[in-house]
Design a protein around this motif. Structure first.
Motif, PDB file in Angstrom:
ATOM      1  N   SER A  37      42.842  63.833  47.848  1.00 40.82           N
ATOM      2  CA  SER A  37      43.701  62.648  47.963  1.00 40.82           C
ATOM      3  C   SER A  37      42.968  61.481  47.323  1.00 40.82           C
ATOM      4  O   SER A  37      41.729  61.454  47.280  1.00 40.82           O
ATOM      5  CB  SER A  37      44.001  62.308  49.427  1.00 40.82           C
ATOM      6  OG  SER A  37      44.698  63.362  50.068  1.00 40.82           O
ATOM      7  N   THR A  38      43.724  60.504  46.822  1.00 34.68           N
ATOM      8  CA  THR A  38      43.095  59.317  46.241  1.00 34.68           C
ATOM      9  C   THR A  38      43.422  58.042  47.002  1.00 34.68           C
ATOM     10  O   THR A  38      42.710  57.049  46.867  1.00 34.68           O
ATOM     11  CB  THR A  38      43.522  59.136  44.773  1.00 34.68           C
ATOM     12  OG1 THR A  38      44.946  58.938  44.718  1.00 34.68           O
ATOM     13  CG2 THR A  38      43.134  60.347  43.935  1.00 34.68           C
ATOM     14  N   VAL A  39      44.510  58.048  47.783  1.00 35.33           N
ATOM     15  CA  VAL A  39      44.911  56.864  48.552  1.00 35.33           C
ATOM     16  C   VAL A  39      45.141  57.297  49.994  1.00 35.33           C
ATOM     17  O   VAL A  39      45.986  58.161  50.267  1.00 35.33           O
ATOM     18  CB  VAL A  39      46.199  56.234  47.972  1.00 35.33           C
ATOM     19  CG1 VAL A  39      46.595  55.009  48.786  1.00 35.33           C
ATOM     20  CG2 VAL A  39      45.993  55.856  46.501  1.00 35.33           C
ATOM     21  N   LEU A  40      44.367  56.699  50.909  1.00 33.26           N
ATOM     22  CA  LEU A  40      44.429  57.103  52.310  1.00 33.26           C
ATOM     23  C   LEU A  40      44.526  55.868  53.200  1.00 33.26           C
ATOM     24  O   LEU A  40      44.206  54.751  52.784  1.00 33.26           O
ATOM     25  CB  LEU A  40      43.190  57.930  52.691  1.00 33.26           C
ATOM     26  CG  LEU A  40      42.936  59.166  51.816  1.00 33.26           C
ATOM     27  CD1 LEU A  40      41.801  58.876  50.847  1.00 33.26           C
ATOM     28  CD2 LEU A  40      42.608  60.384  52.656  1.00 33.26           C
ATOM     29  N   SER A  41      44.945  56.088  54.458  1.00 32.94           N
ATOM     30  CA  SER A  41      45.070  55.001  55.422  1.00 32.94           C
ATOM     31  C   SER A  41      44.349  55.379  56.698  1.00 32.94           C
ATOM     32  O   SER A  41      43.911  56.523  56.876  1.00 32.94           O
ATOM     33  CB  SER A  41      46.540  54.705  55.702  1.00 32.94           C
ATOM     34  OG  SER A  41      47.185  55.855  56.234  1.00 32.94           O
ATOM     35  N   GLY A  42      44.229  54.408  57.595  1.00 34.81           N
ATOM     36  CA  GLY A  42      43.574  54.654  58.858  1.00 34.81           C
ATOM     37  C   GLY A  42      42.188  54.043  58.912  1.00 34.81           C
ATOM     38  O   GLY A  42      41.713  53.430  57.954  1.00 34.81           O
ATOM     39  N   SER A  43      41.524  54.215  60.043  1.00 33.33           N
ATOM     40  CA  SER A  43      40.186  53.658  60.220  1.00 33.33           C
ATOM     41  C   SER A  43      39.122  54.507  59.556  1.00 33.33           C
ATOM     42  O   SER A  43      38.046  54.011  59.189  1.00 33.33           O
ATOM     43  CB  SER A  43      39.870  53.513  61.709  1.00 33.33           C
ATOM     44  OG  SER A  43      39.954  54.781  62.356  1.00 33.33           O
TER      45      SER A  43
END
Length: 272
Positions: A37-43
């Motif tokens: 993956s190249t774009v992730l979310s979260g802490s």
């Protein structure tokens, strides 16, 4: 006669020799690092990265990439250690734990000096780092011919908001500085990038762009563009997907500066 001679022919030979020990690729094969993956979310988040050399990009069918020069630079400027690293027959893999918000640069950088010389009536070869040359040559070496290779394979991933601290060039070899953030590439907007060679604009370089998935296509559908006087090139993306970008340059030596053979291999993802 000058003890050290710099040969343009050796510059080409040095690239071939360096490929035997470095994680780069001969002309027929392509070096790449593909993140899950190249774009992730979260802490925090994890990604896996495959690295190989192949005829078609992102197809593990030729050789695993050596990761001796792997560096993972976080958005805070700190280096991260890869986890669960493994080298198989056709690909190398590792995981990266993203714990800071921002953009990460994952790069495998290799290179060095390759020299040949005469000693006791025989032509011999030496390989080492720029810091070791020429002191590392044996006493009595003559007719020395040397060249410098610099090779970079890289990709970028972002956790949360985009950042640009990792884009600062090192000033060594062939490097790409994004003008469009590499984790903000979308299908309907061109991506713009700048190539630098030893920190200066790399003008007039041919850049090859190839999209993954060639195994199931009758044509590789490659794109070729050329950098302008400022080293800038623009890419119109035909489809969403993972893309490989490649450029190479030969720089002749001057004075005490060795001839340079440099390559750049970058991987970016274009979203719909």
């Amino acid at each position: 006669m000058n003890r050290y001679r710099f040969s343009p022919l050796l510059a080409a030979a040095a690239g071939v020799i360096a490929l035997m020990a470095a994680p780069l690729v001969a002309e027929a094969h392509r070096a790449w690092m593909a993140p899950s993956s190249t774009v992730l979310s979260g802490s925090d988040a994890w990604i896996g990265v495959d690295a190989g050399m192949s005829n078609g990009v992102f197809i593990a069918d030729h050789a695993a990439m050596r990761l001796d020069g792997l560096t993972i630079l976080g958005p805070d400027g700190q280096l991260l250690e890869p986890e669960n690293m493994m080298r198989g027959r056709y690909r190398s893999t590792f995981d990266v734990h993203l714990t800071k918000q921002g953009t990460y640069r994952i790069a495998n950088v290799m290179g060095g000096v390759v020299a040949s010389y005469m000693l006791n009536g025989e032509r011999q070869r030496w390989r080492g780092t720029p810091a070791e040359y020429p002191q590392g040559l044996p006493e009595g070496a003559t007719e020395v011919e040397a060249s410098l290779s610099a090779m970079r394979v890289e990709t970028f991933v972002t956790l949360g908001d985009l950042s640009d601290e990792v884009f600062t060039p090192t000033g060594h070899g062939l490097e790409m500085v994004p003008l469009t953030h590499p984790n903000d590439l979308v299908l309907d907007e061109p991506g713009r990038f700048r190539l630098l060679v030893d920190g200066e604009p790399a003008a007039g370089l041919e850049v090859t762009i190839a999209r993954g998935g060639t195994r199931y296509r009758t044509s590789p559908e490659e794109i070729t563009v050329t950098t302008n006087a400022d080293g800038v090139y623009s890419v119109e993306w035909p489809q969403a997907g993972m893309y490989w970008m490649h450029a190479a340059v030969q720089v002749p030596g001057a004075g005490d500066k060795l001839p340079l053979s440099a390559q750049y291999n970058g991987v970016v993802e274009v979203l719909p």
